[in-house]
Scaffold this motif. Sequence first.
Motif: not given
Length: 491
Positions: A245-249, A361-366, A379-381, A395-398
Amino acid sequence: MADAFSSSSETVIQRSINFLGKEKTSEENLEEFYQIRKTINFITEHGFTKVALQFPDELLVDSVGVAEEIQRNFNGKIFILGDTSYGSCCVDEVAAEHAGVDCIVHYGAACLSPSTRLPLMYVFERRPLDVEACASSFRELHQDTQSHVIVLYDVNYHHAIHEVQALLSPDYPNLVVSRLTVEGQWCYSHGGMDAPCGDGGFSKEEDRQRIHQFGRQIHLKAGLSVADYRIFYVGREGATLRNFMMTWNRCTFCSFDPVSMATRTESVAVNQALMKRYYAIERARDAAVVGILVGTLGVADYLAVIRQLKQTIRAAGKRSYVFAMGKLNVPKLANFPEIDIFVLVACPENSLLDSREFYKPVVTPFEMEVACNRNRVWSQEYVTDFRHLLPGGRSHVPPSDQQEGDEVDVSLITGTLRNLMGQDPAESSLGSSVVLRNQTLTVSDPNSAAAFLAARSWRGLEPRLGETGVTKAVRGRRGIAIAYEDEGTSA
Protein backbone atom coordinates in the motif's frame (compact mmCIF):
# COMPACT_ATOMS: atom_id res chain seq x y z
CA MET A 1 -1.96 -14.55 35.64
CA ALA A 2 0.62 -12.82 37.85
CA ASP A 3 1.71 -9.33 36.98
CA ALA A 4 5.19 -9.25 35.38
CA PHE A 5 6.09 -6.30 37.61
CA SER A 6 4.92 -7.83 40.90
CA SER A 7 6.86 -6.78 44.00
CA SER A 8 7.43 -10.41 45.00
CA SER A 9 10.75 -11.73 43.68
CA GLU A 10 9.59 -15.33 44.02
CA THR A 11 6.51 -14.63 41.92
CA VAL A 12 8.59 -13.01 39.19
CA ILE A 13 11.03 -15.92 38.99
CA GLN A 14 8.40 -18.69 39.04
CA ARG A 15 5.69 -17.09 36.94
CA SER A 16 4.69 -18.78 33.68
CA ILE A 17 3.96 -17.20 30.33
CA ASN A 18 1.16 -18.52 28.14
CA PHE A 19 2.22 -18.63 24.50
CA LEU A 20 -0.69 -19.05 22.10
CA GLY A 21 1.17 -20.53 19.16
CA LYS A 22 0.34 -22.99 16.45
CA GLU A 23 -0.73 -26.47 17.48
CA LYS A 24 1.62 -29.29 16.57
CA THR A 25 0.90 -30.77 13.15
CA SER A 26 0.11 -34.47 13.06
CA GLU A 27 2.66 -36.79 11.41
CA GLU A 28 0.32 -37.68 8.55
CA ASN A 29 -0.06 -33.98 7.63
CA LEU A 30 3.62 -33.03 7.80
CA GLU A 31 4.21 -34.05 4.18
CA GLU A 32 1.34 -31.88 2.90
CA PHE A 33 2.12 -28.82 5.00
CA TYR A 34 5.92 -28.84 4.71
CA GLN A 35 6.48 -30.50 1.30
CA ILE A 36 8.98 -32.95 2.76
CA ARG A 37 9.36 -35.07 -0.38
CA LYS A 38 10.06 -32.01 -2.50
CA THR A 39 12.58 -30.81 0.06
CA ILE A 40 14.41 -34.16 0.05
CA ASN A 41 14.57 -34.11 -3.75
CA PHE A 42 16.00 -30.60 -3.65
CA ILE A 43 18.72 -31.68 -1.21
CA THR A 44 19.71 -34.92 -2.92
CA GLU A 45 19.64 -33.58 -6.48
CA HIS A 46 22.22 -30.93 -5.63
CA GLY A 47 24.34 -33.16 -3.42
CA PHE A 48 24.08 -31.08 -0.24
CA THR A 49 25.47 -32.69 2.92
CA LYS A 50 24.67 -30.03 5.54
CA VAL A 51 21.24 -28.41 5.53
CA ALA A 52 19.79 -25.63 7.69
CA LEU A 53 16.03 -25.60 8.29
CA GLN A 54 14.90 -22.09 9.25
CA PHE A 55 11.56 -21.85 11.10
CA PRO A 56 9.72 -18.78 12.38
CA ASP A 57 8.69 -18.78 16.03
CA GLU A 58 5.12 -19.88 15.31
CA LEU A 59 6.29 -23.00 13.40
CA LEU A 60 9.06 -24.15 15.75
CA VAL A 61 6.61 -26.61 17.30
CA ASP A 62 6.89 -28.70 14.09
CA SER A 63 10.64 -28.24 13.54
CA VAL A 64 11.76 -31.49 15.19
CA GLY A 65 9.15 -33.57 13.40
CA VAL A 66 10.06 -32.08 10.00
CA ALA A 67 13.78 -32.60 10.64
CA GLU A 68 13.22 -36.24 11.62
CA GLU A 69 11.16 -36.94 8.49
CA ILE A 70 13.89 -35.46 6.27
CA GLN A 71 16.64 -37.28 8.17
CA ARG A 72 15.05 -40.67 7.41
CA ASN A 73 15.91 -40.19 3.73
CA PHE A 74 19.07 -38.10 4.10
CA ASN A 75 22.49 -39.15 5.35
CA GLY A 76 23.89 -35.69 6.01
CA LYS A 77 23.53 -33.28 8.91
CA ILE A 78 20.47 -31.15 9.60
CA PHE A 79 20.48 -27.95 11.67
CA ILE A 80 17.35 -26.19 12.92
CA LEU A 81 17.50 -22.39 12.93
CA GLY A 82 15.16 -20.55 15.29
CA ASP A 83 15.16 -17.12 16.90
CA THR A 84 16.50 -15.45 13.77
CA SER A 85 18.95 -12.56 14.05
CA TYR A 86 16.51 -10.16 12.39
CA GLY A 87 13.02 -10.61 10.92
CA SER A 88 11.88 -14.20 10.42
CA CYS A 89 10.72 -13.31 6.90
CA CYS A 90 14.38 -12.89 5.87
CA VAL A 91 16.78 -15.75 5.27
CA ASP A 92 19.25 -15.91 8.18
CA GLU A 93 22.37 -16.60 6.14
CA VAL A 94 24.72 -15.50 8.92
CA ALA A 95 23.43 -18.07 11.42
CA ALA A 96 23.51 -20.74 8.70
CA GLU A 97 27.11 -19.94 7.80
CA HIS A 98 28.09 -20.34 11.46
CA ALA A 99 27.00 -23.97 11.14
CA GLY A 100 28.86 -24.38 7.84
CA VAL A 101 25.80 -25.57 5.89
CA ASP A 102 25.51 -26.00 2.14
CA CYS A 103 21.94 -24.70 1.76
CA ILE A 104 18.95 -23.26 3.60
CA VAL A 105 15.31 -24.34 3.58
CA HIS A 106 13.17 -21.41 4.71
CA TYR A 107 9.69 -22.16 6.10
CA GLY A 108 6.68 -19.90 6.55
CA ALA A 109 6.13 -16.28 5.57
CA ALA A 110 8.90 -14.72 3.48
CA CYS A 111 9.70 -11.29 2.07
CA LEU A 112 11.37 -13.01 -0.93
CA SER A 113 14.44 -10.79 -0.77
CA PRO A 114 17.23 -12.17 -3.00
CA SER A 115 19.76 -14.46 -1.34
CA THR A 116 23.42 -13.78 -2.07
CA ARG A 117 25.47 -16.42 -0.25
CA LEU A 118 23.80 -19.83 -0.01
CA PRO A 119 21.43 -21.91 -2.15
CA LEU A 120 17.88 -21.45 -0.92
CA MET A 121 14.54 -23.21 -1.04
CA TYR A 122 11.26 -21.68 0.18
CA VAL A 123 8.52 -23.81 1.72
CA PHE A 124 5.45 -21.73 2.49
CA GLU A 125 2.91 -22.50 5.17
CA ARG A 126 -0.18 -23.82 3.40
CA ARG A 127 -2.87 -21.86 5.19
CA PRO A 128 -6.51 -22.71 4.38
CA LEU A 129 -8.38 -20.46 1.95
CA ASP A 130 -12.10 -20.62 1.15
CA VAL A 131 -11.82 -20.19 -2.59
CA GLU A 132 -15.55 -19.71 -3.19
CA ALA A 133 -15.82 -17.02 -0.51
CA CYS A 134 -12.74 -15.24 -1.84
CA ALA A 135 -14.12 -15.19 -5.40
CA SER A 136 -17.51 -14.03 -4.16
CA SER A 137 -15.92 -11.14 -2.25
CA PHE A 138 -14.00 -10.16 -5.37
CA ARG A 139 -17.19 -10.02 -7.42
CA GLU A 140 -18.95 -7.87 -4.82
CA LEU A 141 -16.12 -5.33 -4.90
CA HIS A 142 -15.68 -5.36 -8.69
CA GLN A 143 -19.11 -5.53 -10.28
CA ASP A 144 -17.75 -4.13 -13.54
CA THR A 145 -16.31 -7.18 -15.30
CA GLN A 146 -14.06 -4.96 -17.43
CA SER A 147 -12.21 -3.60 -14.40
CA HIS A 148 -8.45 -3.73 -14.43
CA VAL A 149 -7.49 -5.55 -11.24
CA ILE A 150 -4.22 -6.99 -9.91
CA VAL A 151 -4.47 -9.88 -7.45
CA LEU A 152 -1.73 -9.91 -4.83
CA TYR A 153 -1.54 -12.42 -2.01
CA ASP A 154 0.41 -13.51 1.03
CA VAL A 155 2.89 -16.24 0.10
CA ASN A 156 1.19 -18.70 2.46
CA TYR A 157 -1.90 -18.71 0.21
CA HIS A 158 0.05 -19.35 -2.97
CA HIS A 159 -1.15 -22.95 -3.18
CA ALA A 160 -4.80 -21.91 -3.64
CA ILE A 161 -4.56 -18.80 -5.80
CA HIS A 162 -4.75 -20.71 -9.07
CA GLU A 163 -8.23 -21.94 -8.01
CA VAL A 164 -9.35 -18.36 -7.37
CA GLN A 165 -7.98 -17.39 -10.76
CA ALA A 166 -9.85 -20.24 -12.46
CA LEU A 167 -13.14 -18.98 -11.00
CA LEU A 168 -12.61 -15.32 -11.94
CA SER A 169 -10.70 -15.31 -15.24
CA PRO A 170 -13.64 -16.32 -17.49
CA ASP A 171 -15.66 -13.29 -16.33
CA TYR A 172 -12.81 -10.79 -15.86
CA PRO A 173 -10.65 -10.54 -19.01
CA ASN A 174 -8.51 -7.74 -17.52
CA LEU A 175 -7.63 -9.67 -14.37
CA VAL A 176 -3.90 -9.94 -13.61
CA VAL A 177 -2.67 -12.46 -11.04
CA SER A 178 0.83 -11.92 -9.67
CA ARG A 179 3.41 -14.71 -9.69
CA LEU A 180 6.01 -15.41 -7.02
CA THR A 181 9.61 -15.25 -8.15
CA VAL A 182 12.96 -14.37 -6.63
CA GLU A 183 15.92 -12.68 -8.26
CA GLY A 184 19.35 -14.24 -8.23
CA GLN A 185 20.86 -17.60 -9.08
CA TRP A 186 20.78 -18.99 -5.55
CA CYS A 187 17.03 -19.49 -5.24
CA TYR A 188 15.99 -22.87 -6.61
CA SER A 189 12.30 -22.64 -5.76
CA HIS A 190 11.03 -19.57 -7.63
CA GLY A 191 12.75 -18.39 -10.77
CA GLY A 192 16.44 -19.30 -10.52
CA MET A 193 17.23 -22.84 -11.72
CA ASP A 194 13.80 -24.38 -11.23
CA ALA A 195 10.69 -23.57 -13.21
CA PRO A 196 8.68 -20.63 -11.85
CA CYS A 197 5.85 -21.52 -9.49
CA GLY A 198 2.67 -21.56 -11.55
CA ASP A 199 1.98 -19.69 -14.75
CA GLY A 200 0.37 -16.77 -12.91
CA GLY A 201 -2.18 -16.45 -15.69
CA PHE A 202 0.33 -14.68 -17.95
CA SER A 203 -0.10 -15.01 -21.64
CA LYS A 204 2.73 -14.91 -24.16
CA GLU A 205 1.40 -11.78 -25.78
CA GLU A 206 4.02 -9.24 -26.77
CA ASP A 207 1.79 -6.30 -25.82
CA ARG A 208 2.41 -6.84 -22.12
CA GLN A 209 4.99 -5.24 -19.88
CA ARG A 210 6.52 -7.03 -16.94
CA ILE A 211 7.00 -5.52 -13.48
CA HIS A 212 9.14 -7.27 -10.89
CA GLN A 213 8.94 -6.09 -7.30
CA PHE A 214 8.89 -7.63 -3.81
CA GLY A 215 9.31 -11.14 -5.17
CA ARG A 216 6.33 -10.78 -7.49
CA GLN A 217 6.04 -10.62 -11.25
CA ILE A 218 3.12 -8.70 -12.70
CA HIS A 219 2.34 -8.50 -16.41
CA LEU A 220 0.41 -5.36 -17.38
CA LYS A 221 -1.15 -4.42 -20.67
CA ALA A 222 0.91 -2.12 -22.85
CA GLY A 223 0.25 1.55 -22.13
CA LEU A 224 -0.98 0.93 -18.60
CA SER A 225 0.86 1.35 -15.32
CA VAL A 226 0.18 -0.05 -11.87
CA ALA A 227 -1.65 3.18 -10.99
CA ASP A 228 -4.27 2.30 -13.63
CA TYR A 229 -5.23 -0.87 -11.75
CA ARG A 230 -7.18 -1.63 -8.62
CA ILE A 231 -5.48 -4.12 -6.30
CA PHE A 232 -7.15 -7.03 -4.54
CA TYR A 233 -5.05 -8.53 -1.75
CA VAL A 234 -5.61 -12.01 -0.28
CA GLY A 235 -4.17 -12.30 3.20
CA ARG A 236 -4.24 -10.90 6.70
CA GLU A 237 -3.45 -7.33 7.61
CA GLY A 238 0.26 -6.93 8.34
CA ALA A 239 3.67 -5.90 7.05
CA THR A 240 3.19 -7.39 3.57
CA LEU A 241 -0.04 -5.51 2.85
CA ARG A 242 1.34 -2.30 4.38
CA ASN A 243 4.41 -2.53 2.16
CA PHE A 244 2.30 -2.85 -1.00
CA MET A 245 0.00 0.00 0.00
CA MET A 246 2.84 2.41 0.75
CA THR A 247 4.66 1.60 -2.49
CA TRP A 248 1.63 1.77 -4.78
CA ASN A 249 -0.18 4.47 -2.81
CA ARG A 250 -2.07 5.80 -5.84
CA CYS A 251 -3.97 2.55 -6.22
CA THR A 252 -7.21 1.60 -4.53
CA PHE A 253 -6.64 -1.43 -2.32
CA CYS A 254 -9.19 -4.00 -1.22
CA SER A 255 -8.39 -7.01 0.91
CA PHE A 256 -9.90 -10.36 1.78
CA ASP A 257 -8.94 -11.85 5.16
CA PRO A 258 -9.11 -15.67 4.88
CA VAL A 259 -9.33 -16.05 8.67
CA SER A 260 -12.12 -13.60 9.52
CA MET A 261 -13.66 -13.83 6.00
CA ALA A 262 -13.91 -10.03 6.04
CA THR A 263 -13.54 -7.82 2.98
CA ARG A 264 -12.76 -4.12 3.14
CA THR A 265 -11.32 -1.15 1.27
CA GLU A 266 -7.93 -0.06 2.60
CA SER A 267 -7.28 3.27 0.84
CA VAL A 268 -8.02 5.71 3.71
CA ALA A 269 -5.23 4.41 5.98
CA VAL A 270 -2.57 5.12 3.36
CA ASN A 271 -2.99 8.89 3.51
CA GLN A 272 -2.70 8.87 7.29
CA ALA A 273 0.41 6.68 7.13
CA LEU A 274 2.03 8.93 4.53
CA MET A 275 1.48 11.99 6.73
CA LYS A 276 3.16 10.20 9.64
CA ARG A 277 6.09 9.29 7.40
CA TYR A 278 6.39 12.90 6.21
CA TYR A 279 6.54 14.06 9.82
CA ALA A 280 9.45 11.66 10.32
CA ILE A 281 11.19 13.21 7.31
CA GLU A 282 10.89 16.64 8.92
CA ARG A 283 12.46 15.21 12.07
CA ALA A 284 15.27 13.85 9.92
CA ARG A 285 15.88 17.29 8.42
CA ASP A 286 16.22 18.77 11.91
CA ALA A 287 18.52 16.00 13.14
CA ALA A 288 22.24 16.61 13.62
CA VAL A 289 23.32 13.08 14.64
CA VAL A 290 21.96 10.06 12.74
CA GLY A 291 22.18 6.41 13.75
CA ILE A 292 22.24 3.88 10.89
CA LEU A 293 20.66 0.64 12.12
CA VAL A 294 21.76 -2.53 10.34
CA GLY A 295 18.52 -4.52 10.16
CA THR A 296 19.72 -7.24 7.79
CA LEU A 297 22.86 -9.14 6.94
CA GLY A 298 21.36 -11.19 4.14
CA VAL A 299 19.52 -8.88 1.73
CA ALA A 300 21.63 -8.14 -1.32
CA ASP A 301 23.43 -4.75 -1.47
CA TYR A 302 22.83 -3.82 2.17
CA LEU A 303 26.47 -2.72 2.50
CA ALA A 304 26.20 -0.56 -0.60
CA VAL A 305 23.17 1.34 0.72
CA ILE A 306 24.90 1.88 4.08
CA ARG A 307 27.86 3.47 2.28
CA GLN A 308 25.51 5.64 0.24
CA LEU A 309 23.62 6.72 3.36
CA LYS A 310 26.83 7.71 5.11
CA GLN A 311 27.86 9.84 2.13
CA THR A 312 24.42 11.46 1.84
CA ILE A 313 24.23 12.22 5.57
CA ARG A 314 27.77 13.60 5.58
CA ALA A 315 27.05 15.87 2.60
CA ALA A 316 24.07 17.27 4.50
CA GLY A 317 26.34 18.34 7.36
CA LYS A 318 25.22 15.63 9.77
CA ARG A 319 27.10 13.00 11.73
CA SER A 320 26.30 9.30 11.34
CA TYR A 321 27.07 6.23 13.44
CA VAL A 322 26.42 2.62 12.43
CA PHE A 323 24.72 0.20 14.86
CA ALA A 324 24.34 -3.58 14.47
CA MET A 325 22.14 -4.84 17.31
CA GLY A 326 19.89 -7.57 15.91
CA LYS A 327 16.17 -7.27 16.59
CA LEU A 328 15.20 -3.78 17.66
CA ASN A 329 13.31 -2.80 20.78
CA VAL A 330 12.74 0.33 22.83
CA PRO A 331 15.35 -0.31 25.57
CA LYS A 332 18.12 -0.96 23.04
CA LEU A 333 17.67 2.33 21.20
CA ALA A 334 17.09 4.23 24.44
CA ASN A 335 20.75 3.58 25.30
CA PHE A 336 21.78 6.18 22.72
CA PRO A 337 20.13 9.50 23.67
CA GLU A 338 22.74 11.43 21.67
CA ILE A 339 21.21 10.12 18.43
CA ASP A 340 18.53 12.46 17.05
CA ILE A 341 17.05 9.99 14.57
CA PHE A 342 17.64 6.43 13.36
CA VAL A 343 17.50 5.08 9.82
CA LEU A 344 16.79 1.36 9.47
CA VAL A 345 18.38 -0.68 6.66
CA ALA A 346 16.20 -3.79 6.36
CA CYS A 347 14.06 -5.76 3.93
CA PRO A 348 11.02 -3.92 2.51
CA GLU A 349 8.56 -5.54 4.92
CA ASN A 350 10.62 -4.73 8.02
CA SER A 351 11.62 -1.20 6.97
CA LEU A 352 8.28 0.41 7.82
CA LEU A 353 8.79 0.23 11.56
CA ASP A 354 6.15 1.83 13.75
CA SER A 355 8.34 3.95 16.04
CA ARG A 356 5.62 5.49 18.23
CA GLU A 357 6.97 3.75 21.33
CA PHE A 358 10.59 4.64 20.61
CA TYR A 359 12.18 7.72 22.12
CA LYS A 360 13.56 8.78 18.73
CA PRO A 361 11.96 8.25 15.29
CA VAL A 362 13.08 5.42 13.00
CA VAL A 363 12.95 6.22 9.27
CA THR A 364 13.68 4.32 6.06
CA PRO A 365 16.65 4.94 3.73
CA PHE A 366 14.26 6.59 1.25
CA GLU A 367 12.98 9.02 3.88
CA MET A 368 16.52 9.90 4.93
CA GLU A 369 17.40 10.61 1.32
CA VAL A 370 14.38 12.90 0.99
CA ALA A 371 15.61 14.75 4.07
CA CYS A 372 19.27 15.03 2.97
CA ASN A 373 19.34 14.93 -0.84
CA ARG A 374 18.13 18.23 -2.28
CA ASN A 375 17.56 16.62 -5.69
CA ARG A 376 15.02 14.17 -4.25
CA VAL A 377 11.61 15.60 -3.42
CA TRP A 378 8.62 14.22 -1.56
CA SER A 379 6.18 13.03 -4.20
CA GLN A 380 3.67 10.29 -4.80
CA GLU A 381 6.51 7.80 -5.19
CA TYR A 382 7.41 5.90 -2.04
CA VAL A 383 10.31 3.43 -2.04
CA THR A 384 10.61 0.67 0.56
CA ASP A 385 13.19 -1.47 -1.29
CA PHE A 386 16.53 0.26 -0.63
CA ARG A 387 18.15 -1.45 -3.64
CA HIS A 388 16.15 0.85 -5.92
CA LEU A 389 17.94 3.86 -4.38
CA LEU A 390 21.38 2.68 -5.48
CA PRO A 391 23.05 3.77 -8.75
CA GLY A 392 21.35 1.89 -11.56
CA GLY A 393 18.17 1.43 -9.55
CA ARG A 394 14.81 2.60 -10.87
CA SER A 395 14.50 5.27 -8.15
CA HIS A 396 18.11 6.44 -7.93
CA VAL A 397 18.58 10.23 -7.73
CA PRO A 398 22.16 11.56 -7.88
CA PRO A 399 23.10 13.89 -5.03
CA SER A 400 23.24 17.63 -5.56
CA ASP A 401 26.56 19.13 -6.69
CA GLN A 402 25.76 22.45 -5.04
CA GLN A 403 27.82 22.90 -1.88
CA GLU A 404 26.69 26.33 -0.75
CA GLY A 405 25.34 26.30 2.77
CA ASP A 406 23.74 29.75 2.83
CA GLU A 407 20.24 28.64 1.78
CA VAL A 408 17.83 28.18 4.67
CA ASP A 409 14.27 27.13 5.20
CA VAL A 410 11.91 26.91 8.16
CA SER A 411 11.49 23.75 10.19
CA LEU A 412 7.85 22.68 10.27
CA ILE A 413 8.39 21.19 13.73
CA THR A 414 10.40 23.78 15.66
CA GLY A 415 9.53 26.85 13.57
CA THR A 416 13.20 27.89 13.49
CA LEU A 417 15.48 28.53 10.54
CA ARG A 418 17.74 25.72 9.47
CA ASN A 419 20.51 25.38 6.90
CA LEU A 420 19.53 23.27 3.91
CA MET A 421 22.99 21.81 3.49
CA GLY A 422 24.77 22.51 6.76
CA GLN A 423 28.54 22.17 6.98
CA ASP A 424 30.30 19.10 5.69
CA PRO A 425 32.08 17.54 8.66
CA ALA A 426 34.97 16.64 6.36
CA GLU A 427 35.55 20.34 5.68
CA SER A 428 35.22 21.38 9.33
CA SER A 429 38.23 23.17 10.72
CA LEU A 430 38.16 20.73 13.65
CA GLY A 431 38.97 17.77 11.44
CA SER A 432 37.59 15.28 13.98
CA SER A 433 34.92 14.91 16.63
CA VAL A 434 37.22 15.99 19.45
CA VAL A 435 40.50 17.94 19.27
CA LEU A 436 42.64 18.16 22.42
CA ARG A 437 44.19 21.65 22.63
CA ASN A 438 45.71 21.30 26.11
CA GLN A 439 45.02 19.57 29.40
CA THR A 440 42.15 21.87 30.34
CA LEU A 441 40.58 22.92 27.03
CA THR A 442 38.84 20.61 24.58
CA VAL A 443 37.21 21.85 21.38
CA SER A 444 34.54 19.55 19.97
CA ASP A 445 32.26 19.43 16.96
CA PRO A 446 28.76 20.42 18.21
CA ASN A 447 27.18 17.84 15.88
CA SER A 448 29.12 14.87 17.27
CA ALA A 449 28.16 12.30 19.88
CA ALA A 450 31.29 13.26 21.80
CA ALA A 451 29.98 16.81 22.24
CA PHE A 452 26.70 15.43 23.57
CA LEU A 453 28.58 13.26 26.05
CA ALA A 454 30.75 16.19 27.19
CA ALA A 455 27.64 18.27 27.93
CA ARG A 456 26.06 15.65 30.17
CA SER A 457 26.28 16.06 33.95
CA TRP A 458 26.99 12.33 34.37
CA ARG A 459 29.24 10.59 31.86
CA GLY A 460 29.58 7.12 33.34
CA LEU A 461 32.11 5.65 35.73
CA GLU A 462 35.49 7.37 35.62
CA PRO A 463 38.54 5.05 35.64
CA ARG A 464 40.59 7.42 37.86
CA LEU A 465 43.80 5.51 37.12
CA GLY A 466 46.37 5.80 39.90
CA GLU A 467 43.99 7.66 42.20
CA THR A 468 42.16 4.71 43.74
CA GLY A 469 43.95 2.75 46.42
CA VAL A 470 44.35 -1.03 46.22
CA THR A 471 42.11 -2.93 48.66
CA LYS A 472 41.57 -6.57 49.41
CA ALA A 473 38.65 -8.21 47.65
CA VAL A 474 35.64 -8.90 49.87
CA ARG A 475 32.63 -11.15 49.43
CA GLY A 476 29.76 -9.37 47.71
CA ARG A 477 26.01 -9.74 48.04
CA ARG A 478 24.08 -12.75 46.80
CA GLY A 479 20.59 -12.90 45.38
CA ILE A 480 18.63 -10.50 43.21
CA ALA A 481 18.46 -6.73 43.59
CA ILE A 482 14.95 -6.76 45.05
CA ALA A 483 15.88 -9.13 47.89
CA TYR A 484 19.54 -9.84 48.70
CA GLU A 485 20.17 -12.72 51.10
CA ASP A 486 21.76 -10.49 53.78
CA GLU A 487 18.81 -8.07 53.87
CA GLY A 488 16.05 -8.31 56.41
CA THR A 489 12.49 -9.12 55.46
CA SER A 490 10.99 -6.19 57.30
CA ALA A 491 10.19 -3.00 55.40
